[in-house]
Design a protein around this motif. Structure first.
Motif, PDB file in Angstrom:
ATOM      1  N   SER A  36       6.239  -0.456  -9.684  1.00  0.00           N
ATOM      2  CA  SER A  36       5.767  -1.834  -9.517  1.00  0.00           C
ATOM      3  C   SER A  36       5.503  -2.175  -8.059  1.00  0.00           C
ATOM      4  N   ARG A  37       6.089  -1.395  -7.167  1.00  0.00           N
ATOM      5  CA  ARG A  37       5.950  -1.643  -5.735  1.00  0.00           C
ATOM      6  C   ARG A  37       5.641  -0.345  -5.005  1.00  0.00           C
ATOM      7  N   ARG A  38       5.245  -0.471  -3.769  1.00  0.00           N
ATOM      8  CA  ARG A  38       4.943   0.684  -2.934  1.00  0.00           C
ATOM      9  C   ARG A  38       6.140   1.641  -2.934  1.00  0.00           C
ATOM     10  N   THR A  39       5.883   2.918  -3.202  1.00  0.00           N
ATOM     11  CA  THR A  39       6.984   3.861  -3.327  1.00  0.00           C
ATOM     12  C   THR A  39       6.544   5.283  -3.020  1.00  0.00           C
ATOM     13  N   VAL A  40       7.495   6.108  -2.616  1.00  0.00           N
ATOM     14  CA  VAL A  40       7.320   7.554  -2.528  1.00  0.00           C
ATOM     15  C   VAL A  40       7.990   8.116  -3.772  1.00  0.00           C
TER      16      VAL A  40
END
Length: 294
Positions: A36-40
């Protein structure tokens, strides 16, 4: 598209390690998650494959940044350098390889470090079934596991050859460019076809064959992508956001938004609102606001 209804989100390790003298393609980790959010997604430096099952947004690798749509395969030589930056909830499958990185390198050399393959290529079915079988403990042999991973990698190589230098046909590239630049003002696919000087059926047939998505659906996808962006980072009224993404009334916009995301614009904003946006998102927001002088 592969159905994930019987699967659970999580990260799964094969029950058996690769033999010491093994030289085939071997997955050491399988991931099925929603971002849902910016992630690695994976911090390991090993290579990997990611299939984006739903959602839209951006992927980043090294200095490159790409827009993604549902049904896209990403080939990543170093998972620790890969960033997923969704504009809406994105389900994805991921395999990390402890062996077989040379095949990832071959795909990268043919089509770039991050390769997006859209359309009906069957790779999602193979990746989904393999992930499900690992999750449910149905694979008892490391050699069978390697063979199935190898088949997936060969499918990616074959897709590279089919693209003959990569990219969509010129008509599809022009259509995508117009949609992304003019989505707020396009009346629909018929107007788009007129702008491209082709018939509507020809445009729909060509676009859908190349991308796996109709131009009308893609137009809605882009509208919703920008609506989500504003709901996340601006406090404009729903009426104003509806107008800025090309809808004449908030009621219809809210109905389409719910069909697309599963929740109302207000519910989406309540869950995702964050006034401080990334540099890339802020630039895109300013470009959109410049059109309407706000």
């Amino acid at each position: 598209m592969f159905s994930t209804d019987a699967m659970e989100y999580g990260r799964f390790l094969p029950d058996m390690p690769a033999p010491g003298d093994f030289s085939g393609a071997y997955p050491c980790l399988c991931v099925f998650e929603k971002a849902s959010r910016r992630t690695v997604p994976v911090s390991d430096t090993l290579p990997g494959l990611i299939y984006l099952l739903s959602g839209s947004g951006y992927v980043e690798y090294l200095e490159s940044r790409h827009t993604y749509l549902p049904d896209s395969l990403l080939v990543v030589p170093d998972m620790s350098l890969f960033v997923l930056d969704p504009l809406e909830d994105t389900e994805y499958l991921c395999f990390v390889l402890s062996q077989g990185g040379e095949l990832i390198d071959q795909i990268s050399q043919r089509a770039g470090a991050v390769l997006a393959l859209e359309g009906d290529n069957g790779i999602d079915q193979k990746m989904g079934k393999l992930c499900f079988d690992l999750q449910s403990g149905q694979i008892a042999s490391p050699y069978l596991l390697s063979a199935r991973m190898y088949e997936i990698l060969m499918g990616a190589l074959a897709a590279c050859e089919n693209k003959k230098g990569g990219g969509y046909p010129p008509l599809v590239r022009q259509a995508i460019s117009i949609i992304r630049e003019e989505y707020a003002f396009l009346a629909g696919v018929e107007e788009l076809a007129q702008m491209l000087e082709v018939t509507k059926p020809h445009l729909i047939r060509t676009f859908t064959k190349a991308t796996g998505m109709s131009p009308g659906k893609y137009l809605v996808q882009v509208k919703m992508e920008n609506a989500c962006l504003m709901l996340q980072n601006r406090d404009y009224s729903i009426d104003m956001i509806a107008s800025m993404v090309g809808y004449s009334g908030a009621n219809y916009f809210c109905r389409v938004f719910r069909q697309h995301t599963g929740e109302s614009p207000g519910e989406y904003r309540a869950r995702h609102f964050a006034p401080s946006a990334s540099r890339e998102k802020e630039q895109k927001l300013k470009e959109l606001e410049g059109i309407y002088h706000v």
